[in-house]
Motif scaffolding. Structure first.
Motif, PDB file in Angstrom:
ATOM      1  N   CYS A  25       0.843  -1.204   0.000  1.00  0.00           N
ATOM      2  CA  CYS A  25       0.000   0.000   0.000  1.00  0.00           C
ATOM      3  C   CYS A  25       0.875   1.250   0.000  1.00  0.00           C
ATOM      4  O   CYS A  25       0.547   2.235  -0.680  1.00  0.00           O
ATOM      5  N   ASN A  26       1.975   1.215   0.732  1.00  0.00           N
ATOM      6  CA  ASN A  26       2.889   2.363   0.745  1.00  0.00           C
ATOM      7  C   ASN A  26       3.430   2.632  -0.655  1.00  0.00           C
ATOM      8  O   ASN A  26       3.504   3.784  -1.089  1.00  0.00           O
ATOM      9  N   ALA A  27       3.797   1.586  -1.380  1.00  0.00           N
ATOM     10  CA  ALA A  27       4.308   1.746  -2.741  1.00  0.00           C
ATOM     11  C   ALA A  27       3.223   2.274  -3.673  1.00  0.00           C
ATOM     12  O   ALA A  27       3.484   3.131  -4.514  1.00  0.00           O
ATOM     13  N   TYR A  28       2.008   1.753  -3.498  1.00  0.00           N
ATOM     14  CA  TYR A  28       0.904   2.193  -4.365  1.00  0.00           C
ATOM     15  C   TYR A  28       0.571   3.668  -4.136  1.00  0.00           C
ATOM     16  O   TYR A  28       0.323   4.405  -5.082  1.00  0.00           O
ATOM     17  N   LYS A  29       0.580   4.095  -2.892  1.00  0.00           N
ATOM     18  CA  LYS A  29       0.210   5.474  -2.565  1.00  0.00           C
ATOM     19  C   LYS A  29       1.316   6.478  -2.918  1.00  0.00           C
ATOM     20  O   LYS A  29       1.047   7.655  -3.086  1.00  0.00           O
ATOM     21  N   SER A  30       2.541   6.004  -3.026  1.00  0.00           N
ATOM     22  CA  SER A  30       3.660   6.894  -3.336  1.00  0.00           C
ATOM     23  C   SER A  30       3.633   7.327  -4.808  1.00  0.00           C
ATOM     24  O   SER A  30       3.093   6.632  -5.666  1.00  0.00           O
ATOM     25  N   ASN A  31       4.225   8.457  -5.074  1.00  0.00           N
ATOM     26  CA  ASN A  31       4.355   8.923  -6.466  1.00  0.00           C
ATOM     27  C   ASN A  31       5.708   8.570  -7.076  1.00  0.00           C
ATOM     28  O   ASN A  31       5.959   8.880  -8.228  1.00  0.00           O
ATOM     29  N   ASP A  32       6.584   7.944  -6.298  1.00  0.00           N
ATOM     30  CA  ASP A  32       7.928   7.625  -6.775  1.00  0.00           C
ATOM     31  C   ASP A  32       8.003   6.151  -7.196  1.00  0.00           C
ATOM     32  O   ASP A  32       8.480   5.290  -6.451  1.00  0.00           O
ATOM     33  N   ASP A  33       7.518   5.874  -8.404  1.00  0.00           N
ATOM     34  CA  ASP A  33       7.492   4.489  -8.889  1.00  0.00           C
ATOM     35  C   ASP A  33       8.890   3.909  -9.058  1.00  0.00           C
ATOM     36  O   ASP A  33       9.100   2.721  -8.812  1.00  0.00           O
ATOM     37  N   GLU A  34       9.845   4.720  -9.472  1.00  0.00           N
ATOM     38  CA  GLU A  34      11.199   4.202  -9.666  1.00  0.00           C
ATOM     39  C   GLU A  34      11.796   3.743  -8.337  1.00  0.00           C
ATOM     40  O   GLU A  34      12.345   2.653  -8.231  1.00  0.00           O
ATOM     41  N   LYS A  35      11.652   4.541  -7.309  1.00  0.00           N
ATOM     42  CA  LYS A  35      12.186   4.184  -5.987  1.00  0.00           C
ATOM     43  C   LYS A  35      11.496   2.934  -5.432  1.00  0.00           C
ATOM     44  O   LYS A  35      12.133   2.077  -4.822  1.00  0.00           O
ATOM     45  N   ASN A  36      10.188   2.836  -5.665  1.00  0.00           N
ATOM     46  CA  ASN A  36       9.412   1.722  -5.117  1.00  0.00           C
ATOM     47  C   ASN A  36       9.332   0.516  -6.041  1.00  0.00           C
ATOM     48  O   ASN A  36       8.660  -0.457  -5.728  1.00  0.00           O
ATOM     49  N   LEU A  37      10.007   0.595  -7.188  1.00  0.00           N
ATOM     50  CA  LEU A  37      10.078  -0.514  -8.150  1.00  0.00           C
ATOM     51  C   LEU A  37       8.722  -0.868  -8.753  1.00  0.00           C
ATOM     52  O   LEU A  37       8.485  -2.007  -9.151  1.00  0.00           O
TER      53      LEU A  37
END
Ligand SMILES: [Zn+2]
Length: 72
Positions: A25-37
């Motif tokens: 959920c943290n990755a989905y809510k973030s706007n930094d797709d590169e950082k979150n893979l």
């Protein structure tokens, strides 16, 4: 092979208590797709790479909504 052993995952397992909330959920809510893979965002699911994979090319397809059981 009787046991799946991936020592590179130890860093993740040992740091698991430090993650607040659900890492997906943290990755989905973030706007930094590169950082979150995060590789792809769809209408109902997103695709994310596993930083600590069991084997090469391990991807996860995750629902956009955190739900507690499969039937929902
Ligand atoms: Zn979640």
């Amino acid at each position: 092979m009787e046991r799946l052993y991936s020592p590179w995952r130890s860093q993740y397992i040992e740091g698991f208590d430090k993650i607040e909330g659900c890492f997906l959920c943290n990755a989905y809510k973030s706007n930094d797709d590169e950082k979150n893979l995060v590789l792809y965002r769809g209408k109902k699911c997103f695709v994310i790479m596993n930083l600590y994979p069991y084997n090469a090319c391990h991807l996860m397809v995750c629902p956009n909504e955190h739900i507690g059981d499969f039937e929902n």
